[in-house]
Design an enzyme around this catalytic site. Structure first.
Site, short mmCIF file in Angstrom:
data_model
loop_
_atom_site.label_atom_id
_atom_site.label_comp_id
_atom_site.label_asym_id
_atom_site.label_seq_id
_atom_site.Cartn_x
_atom_site.Cartn_y
_atom_site.Cartn_z
N PRO A 1 0.75 -1.24 0.00
CA PRO A 1 0.00 0.00 0.00
C PRO A 1 0.79 1.30 0.00
O PRO A 1 0.96 1.94 1.02
CB PRO A 1 -0.80 -0.09 1.31
CG PRO A 1 -0.06 -1.05 2.18
CD PRO A 1 1.04 -1.64 1.37
N GLU A 2 1.29 1.73 -1.12
CA GLU A 2 1.69 3.13 -1.28
C GLU A 2 0.65 3.73 -2.22
O GLU A 2 -0.33 3.07 -2.55
CB GLU A 2 3.12 3.24 -1.83
CG GLU A 2 4.18 2.78 -0.83
CD GLU A 2 5.61 2.93 -1.33
OE1 GLU A 2 5.92 3.97 -1.93
OE2 GLU A 2 6.41 2.02 -1.12
N ARG B 1 15.84 22.98 5.35
CA ARG B 1 15.69 21.72 6.08
C ARG B 1 16.99 20.94 5.98
O ARG B 1 17.59 20.85 4.91
CB ARG B 1 14.53 20.89 5.49
CG ARG B 1 13.18 21.60 5.51
CD ARG B 1 12.70 21.90 6.91
NE ARG B 1 12.44 20.73 7.72
CZ ARG B 1 11.24 20.17 7.82
NH1 ARG B 1 10.20 20.67 7.18
NH2 ARG B 1 11.07 19.11 8.58
N ARG C 1 -1.36 -7.17 10.17
CA ARG C 1 -0.61 -6.40 11.17
C ARG C 1 -1.45 -5.32 11.84
O ARG C 1 -1.03 -4.74 12.84
CB ARG C 1 0.64 -5.80 10.53
CG ARG C 1 1.61 -6.88 10.06
CD ARG C 1 2.81 -6.29 9.38
NE ARG C 1 3.71 -5.64 10.32
CZ ARG C 1 4.83 -5.04 9.96
NH1 ARG C 1 5.20 -5.01 8.70
NH2 ARG C 1 5.60 -4.48 10.85
N HIS D 1 -7.99 -12.44 9.89
CA HIS D 1 -7.50 -11.09 9.62
C HIS D 1 -8.43 -10.29 8.71
O HIS D 1 -8.08 -9.22 8.25
CB HIS D 1 -6.10 -11.15 9.03
CG HIS D 1 -5.11 -11.79 9.94
ND1 HIS D 1 -4.91 -11.36 11.25
CD2 HIS D 1 -4.27 -12.83 9.77
CE1 HIS D 1 -3.99 -12.11 11.83
NE2 HIS D 1 -3.59 -13.00 10.95
#
Length: 270
Positions: free
Chosen positions: A2-3, A152, A109, A90
DNA sequence: CTTGTAACCTGTCTGC
DNA sequence: TGCAGACAGGTTACAA
């Protein structure tokens, strides 16, 4: 997986099953993921018609004709299963349409999340309010990125993973984009030259767009009612390729800090 | 405010 | 075969 590209592919796949359908059953199977699952989710979603699905950063949004928006995040291990043969431990949320299709949100998870907010206050939803620009949107430009990174000193890689700077990148695509743009991952963000930022922005766009295309084939297989496993094509230049040759011939290196791997080429990235 | 690290949780794989 | 240890796509609380 999942990106941003995986969430986009997931949303597109869910659209084919859910869009325009009435939810006959909505069944949370535990009280919480990373956060508590809204206690009134079942009551508010059951019987509603799904009016649309969309994506913001790594979040998917399922809206209904009652003015509610179900927002899901897949965390590290979340995925939707379409018409699963059996329900496992799950599978934390089940959606059943009036046409008999079943969707199961599976997340071993449990780093993912489920939230339910009013559609007209999506922008006020705290996790959304903090997000930076969509990398595939018009607000993500080299000048805007330069401004956000100005002064930064944290590594450019860390800044690109910060969802407030740009929303949707994760470890894989940051590694890939930095390699494509020839930027060393540990370069202080504010010291990355403007010329390199000018390469980085299109590199990010290109790698995400290419991944969305590749992910499409993955989800198509995934959606098969017979449950046949799909192919997973990896086109990565550096991610997961430690020891293999970069395009320049030098080996791809991996460095771990804070328990997170960075893949890079010491010759091509400076 | 900025930065870096630990923690959350489960499953899978590798090496002894 | 058993078992300890490393590692996995993310986010965030907390310390410095």
């Amino acid at each position: 997986m999942p990106e941003l590209p995986e969430v986009e592919t997931t949303v597109r796949g869910l659209r084919g099953v859910l869009e325009g359908e009435i939810l006959q059953a909505v069944e949370p199977r535990r009280a919480d993921l990373r956060r508590p699952i809204p206690a009134d989710l079942r009551q508010r979603m059951t019987g509603a018609r799904v009016t649309g699905l969309s994506r913001r950063a790594k979040y998917g949004v399922i809206e209904t004709d009652r003015g509610d928006a179900l927002i899901f995040h897949l965390g590290m291990s979340g995925r939707w299963r379409i018409d699963p043969d059996e329900i496992g431990k799950h599978d934390h949320l089940l959606l059943t349409t009036e046409t008999g299709r079943v969707l199961a949100l599976n997340d071993p998870r449990r780093f993912g999340s489920l939230d339910l907010v009013r559609s007209d206050s999506l922008d006020a939803f705290a996790p959304f309010a903090a997000l930076g620009p969509e990398p595939l949107g018009e607000g993500f430009t080299a000048p805007a990125l330069a401004r956000a990174l100005e002064s930064r000193v944290a590594p450019i890689k860390a800044m690109l993973l910060d969802q407030r700077i740009v929303a949707g990148l994760g470890n894989i695509y940051v590694c890939e984009a930095l390699h494509m743009a020839g930027i060393a991952p540990w370069k202080p963000a504010g010291q990355v030259s403007r010329a390199r930022l000018d390469r980085l922005v299109p590199a990010i766009r290109d790698v995400l767009a290419a991944a969305i295309e590749a992910g499409g084939s993955t989800l198509r297989d995934y959606a098969r009612p017979d449950g046949e496993l799909g192919y997973f094509f990896k086109q990565w230049r550096v991610y997961g390729r430690e020891g293999q040759a970069c395009g320049c011939g030098k080996p791809v290196l991996r460095r771990v800090d804070g328990g997170r791997s960075t893949f890079y080429c010491a010759k091509c990235q400076r």
